[in-house]
Write a protein that holds these residues in place. Structure first.
Motif, short mmCIF file in Angstrom:
data_model
loop_
_atom_site.label_atom_id
_atom_site.label_comp_id
_atom_site.label_asym_id
_atom_site.label_seq_id
_atom_site.Cartn_x
_atom_site.Cartn_y
_atom_site.Cartn_z
N ASN A 27 -34.50 -17.54 -51.15
CA ASN A 27 -34.66 -19.06 -50.72
C ASN A 27 -34.37 -19.95 -51.39
O ASN A 27 -34.16 -20.78 -51.93
N LEU A 28 -35.40 -19.88 -52.61
CA LEU A 28 -35.34 -21.30 -53.97
C LEU A 28 -33.59 -21.74 -54.10
O LEU A 28 -32.96 -22.49 -54.18
N VAL A 29 -32.96 -20.49 -54.72
CA VAL A 29 -31.90 -20.64 -55.14
C VAL A 29 -31.06 -20.61 -54.37
O VAL A 29 -29.59 -22.08 -54.70
N ASN A 30 -30.48 -20.44 -53.14
CA ASN A 30 -29.98 -21.10 -52.41
C ASN A 30 -29.93 -22.77 -51.49
O ASN A 30 -28.58 -22.50 -51.64
N SER A 31 -31.52 -22.65 -51.48
CA SER A 31 -31.85 -23.94 -51.44
C SER A 31 -31.32 -24.95 -52.22
O SER A 31 -30.35 -26.22 -52.01
N GLN A 32 -31.20 -24.78 -53.42
CA GLN A 32 -30.90 -25.32 -54.48
C GLN A 32 -29.25 -25.76 -54.73
O GLN A 32 -28.72 -26.54 -55.13
N LEU A 33 -28.44 -24.36 -53.70
CA LEU A 33 -26.91 -24.20 -54.16
C LEU A 33 -26.65 -25.74 -52.64
O LEU A 33 -25.69 -26.11 -52.57
N GLU A 34 -27.81 -25.49 -51.76
CA GLU A 34 -27.22 -26.28 -50.99
C GLU A 34 -27.45 -28.02 -51.25
O GLU A 34 -26.59 -28.70 -50.49
N VAL A 35 -28.19 -27.98 -52.07
CA VAL A 35 -28.36 -29.79 -52.67
C VAL A 35 -27.21 -29.68 -52.89
O VAL A 35 -26.91 -30.83 -52.82
N SER A 36 -26.50 -29.11 -53.86
CA SER A 36 -25.60 -29.53 -54.05
C SER A 36 -23.78 -29.29 -53.83
O SER A 36 -23.99 -30.75 -53.39
N GLN A 37 -24.42 -28.98 -53.05
CA GLN A 37 -23.03 -28.32 -51.88
C GLN A 37 -23.39 -30.19 -50.89
O GLN A 37 -22.98 -31.12 -50.32
N ALA A 38 -24.76 -30.51 -50.58
CA ALA A 38 -25.08 -31.68 -49.91
C ALA A 38 -24.16 -32.64 -50.37
O ALA A 38 -24.27 -34.16 -49.96
N VAL A 39 -24.59 -32.96 -51.86
CA VAL A 39 -24.39 -33.88 -52.08
C VAL A 39 -23.01 -34.39 -52.38
O VAL A 39 -22.22 -35.70 -52.18
N VAL A 40 -22.11 -33.55 -52.25
CA VAL A 40 -20.89 -33.90 -52.45
C VAL A 40 -19.99 -33.88 -51.49
O VAL A 40 -19.14 -35.20 -50.54
N ASN A 41 -20.72 -33.10 -50.46
CA ASN A 41 -20.68 -33.73 -48.45
C ASN A 41 -20.83 -35.35 -48.40
O ASN A 41 -20.49 -35.47 -47.60
N GLN A 42 -22.24 -35.88 -49.08
CA GLN A 42 -21.76 -36.75 -48.97
C GLN A 42 -21.51 -38.09 -48.93
O GLN A 42 -20.77 -39.09 -48.85
N GLN A 43 -21.09 -37.63 -50.75
CA GLN A 43 -20.76 -38.26 -51.19
C GLN A 43 -18.69 -38.65 -50.78
O GLN A 43 -17.98 -39.91 -50.63
N GLN A 44 -18.68 -37.79 -49.98
CA GLN A 44 -17.20 -37.66 -48.85
C GLN A 44 -17.03 -38.53 -47.79
O GLN A 44 -16.96 -39.02 -47.52
N ALA A 45 -18.26 -38.09 -47.46
CA ALA A 45 -19.00 -39.12 -46.05
C ALA A 45 -18.70 -40.28 -46.03
O ALA A 45 -18.26 -41.15 -45.42
N SER A 46 -19.53 -40.85 -46.59
CA SER A 46 -19.45 -42.47 -47.81
C SER A 46 -18.70 -42.76 -48.24
O SER A 46 -18.13 -43.72 -47.67
N LEU A 47 -17.53 -41.88 -48.50
CA LEU A 47 -16.29 -42.76 -48.61
C LEU A 47 -15.20 -43.17 -48.03
O LEU A 47 -14.34 -43.94 -47.61
N ASN A 48 -15.90 -41.83 -46.67
CA ASN A 48 -14.54 -41.94 -45.26
C ASN A 48 -15.04 -43.35 -44.80
O ASN A 48 -14.38 -44.00 -44.42
N LEU A 49 -16.20 -43.21 -45.54
CA LEU A 49 -16.81 -44.61 -44.42
C LEU A 49 -16.74 -45.60 -45.16
O LEU A 49 -16.32 -46.80 -44.65
N LYS A 50 -16.67 -45.74 -46.12
CA LYS A 50 -16.07 -47.44 -46.97
C LYS A 50 -15.35 -47.85 -46.84
O LYS A 50 -14.39 -48.69 -46.46
N SER A 51 -14.16 -46.84 -47.36
CA SER A 51 -12.55 -47.11 -46.69
C SER A 51 -12.23 -47.45 -45.40
O SER A 51 -11.67 -48.12 -44.67
#
Length: 491
Positions: free
Chosen positions: A236-260
């Motif tokens: 569970n701990l490892v999976n939650s750490q992986l989810e953080v990494s994926q969430a960071v990528v998703n946030q960066q992409q969503a932020s780029l789309n909104l700012k664009s």
């Protein structure tokens, strides 16, 4: 003025954020930015301006036109054959110059398609042949001309009915585009908001799973839990750490789309969004929504415009394939000076100048062309009428469906919020129960999944509500929250 201050405030906020100050943006802020500086807004503004000038061009066709024209000069030097009275040809030198100028004021008579003009012209002829030089003036001090088509298609009459509808339709389309921009901005706003919340959830889950794993590790050393349970908690701990990494990528992409989309160029700018949970409490009466949509939407203008255009094609087919006549009449004064006389002689004793002509074209044998064109236009008119009937029914159904959907989503929000609150509390209780050994790891995982799902469902429900809110505005061009029209005169 209030809109201007809002945009300025948002711009100052963006500027401050670029220098490190954290500014939180609401949904309203993002929507206003998208409607003031986005590429979609600039495109809508450009189309609005283009349609305005097209309409001004149409209007100018019905105003008097003052035109100055002429030939300055027309010089000829050549040898040309001249036929004599006995049929012989003698080549003579031609060496002359012509100057003419005309000032005319014309006016279109839209109901009949006629053109009426008042004009004055003057001509000077210079004979430059050696030994025979002279100059002469001629002109028409004032003349009135009429050009009246008879039994012909009158484009000016139809334009006067159709072009204002096209312009009114374009005005309403502009405001529909603004609301469509709001819908798109709202969708991108929630893409980023959900990504930020998911990142926040993932980071909290890492902290929670880390705490639980450390506690469970101590209990394992005491023999109170099995190795399998400990490994499950570590997973569970490892999976939650992986989810953080994926969430960071998703946030960066969503932020780029909104700012664009909203036209923000600074890649270093961080948009921190505020949860739009201040829900306006109002329900929409379906019949009121339908009434406003019929009054305000461009579609109902387009129905009238499309029917008129079909009728125009029928009139064109009838009038351009039959008997055509054109009446041309000119009445005025004309004068000519003697050779080498003064210009003023043209105006001293002018004589009447009258020209009347009737041109005619009558088809004798066209092999059914005229009938085919007329029947094609009539069939197309029927097709348009059927399509308009179907389009109106579809339009009404879409408006009613949108109003019902909005009311349904508004009522669902409270239940989603309550579910989220319950799930968050339930997880905290489950976490404490697991720590003291009252529940199993399976029950804890189920509570964790339920908590995250409830939060995602609530954000998704908020997203659906606000998208439906702006879609309802676009469908009706009416603000039900503030009870006001969203259409105004763009001129």
């Amino acid at each position: 003025m209030n809109k201007l201050f809002s945009v300025l405030a948002l711009s100052v906020g963006l500027f401050s954020t670029a220098f490190g100050q954290q500014v939180e943006y609401s949904l309203t802020d993002i929507v206003q930015l998208s409607r003031s500086q986005s590429t979609a807004w600039l495109s809508a503004e450009t189309r609005k301006e283009n349609n305005f000038w097209l309409y001004k061009t149409f209007r100018s066709d019905y105003n008097p036109q003052l035109v100055l024209s002429g030939t300055l000069p027309s010089f000829i030097k050549s040898v040309s054959p001249v036929t004599q009275q006995d049929g012989t040809i003698v080549y003579r030198e031609i060496h002359n110059n012509n100057l003419d100028v005309q000032l005319g004021l014309s006016q279109i008579i839209a109901p009949t398609g006629a053109s009426v003009s008042v004009f004055s012209n003057l001509n000077r002829y210079d004979n430059l042949v050696s030994g025979d030089e002279y100059k002469q003036y001629s002109g028409q001090p004032v003349s009135i001309a009429l050009n009246q088509p008879i039994f012909q298609f009158n484009q000016y009459r139809w334009n006067k009915m159709i072009k204002p509808l096209e312009y009114e339709e374009s005005q309403k389309r502009y405001f529909e585009e603004l609301e469509q921009i709001s819908v798109r901005a709202t969708s991108r706003f929630f893409d980023l908001l959900l990504a930020q919340i998911q990142l926040e959830i993932a980071e909290k889950n890492v902290q929670s799973n880390d705490t639980i794993y450390k506690i469970a590790n101590g209990r394992y050393n005491l023999g109170k839990i099995t190795e399998n349970d400990l490994l499950q908690l570590e997973l569970n701990l490892v999976n939650s750490q992986l989810e953080v990494s994926q969430a960071v990528v998703n946030q960066q992409q969503a932020s780029l789309n909104l700012k664009s989309f909203i036209g923000v160029k600074d890649d270093n700018l961080t948009l921190q969004l505020k949860l739009p949970d201040d829900i306006p409490y109002f329900l929409v009466d379906e019949q009121e929504a339908l009434l406003e949509a019929r009054k305000n939407k461009a579609d109902y203008i387009s129905y009238e415009r499309r029917l008129l255009q079909a009728q125009e094609q029928v009139a064109r087919a009838k009038m351009t394939s039959g008997v055509n006549m054109n009446l041309q009449a000119v009445y005025g004064l004309a004068g000519v000076s003697g050779q080498d006389q003064m210009l003023s002689e043209v105006y001293q004793d002018p004589t009447d100048n009258v020209r009347v002509g009737l041109q005619m074209s009558v088809p004798i044998l066209d092999w059914g062309r005229q009938k085919s064109r007329k029947m094609t236009a009539l069939a197309n008119q029927k097709l348009v009428e059927y399509q308009l009937q179907q389009d109106e029914e579809t339009f009404d159904q879409e408006v009613l469906t949108q109003a019902r959907n909005f009311n349904l989503l508004r009522n669902q929000l409270e239940a989603r919020l309550k579910s989220d609150e319950i799930a968050q509390k339930a997880y905290q209780i489950s976490k404490q129960l697991f720590i003291i050994g009252k529940i199993s790891i399976t029950e804890l995982n189920a509570s964790l999944a339920s908590k995250d799902l409830a939060k995602s469902n609530y954000i998704s429900s908020l997203r659906d509500f606000w998208v439906a809110y702006y879609e309802l505005r676009e469908k009706t061009l009416y603000d039900f929250q503030n009870k006001q029209l969203l259409v105004r005169d763009v001129e």
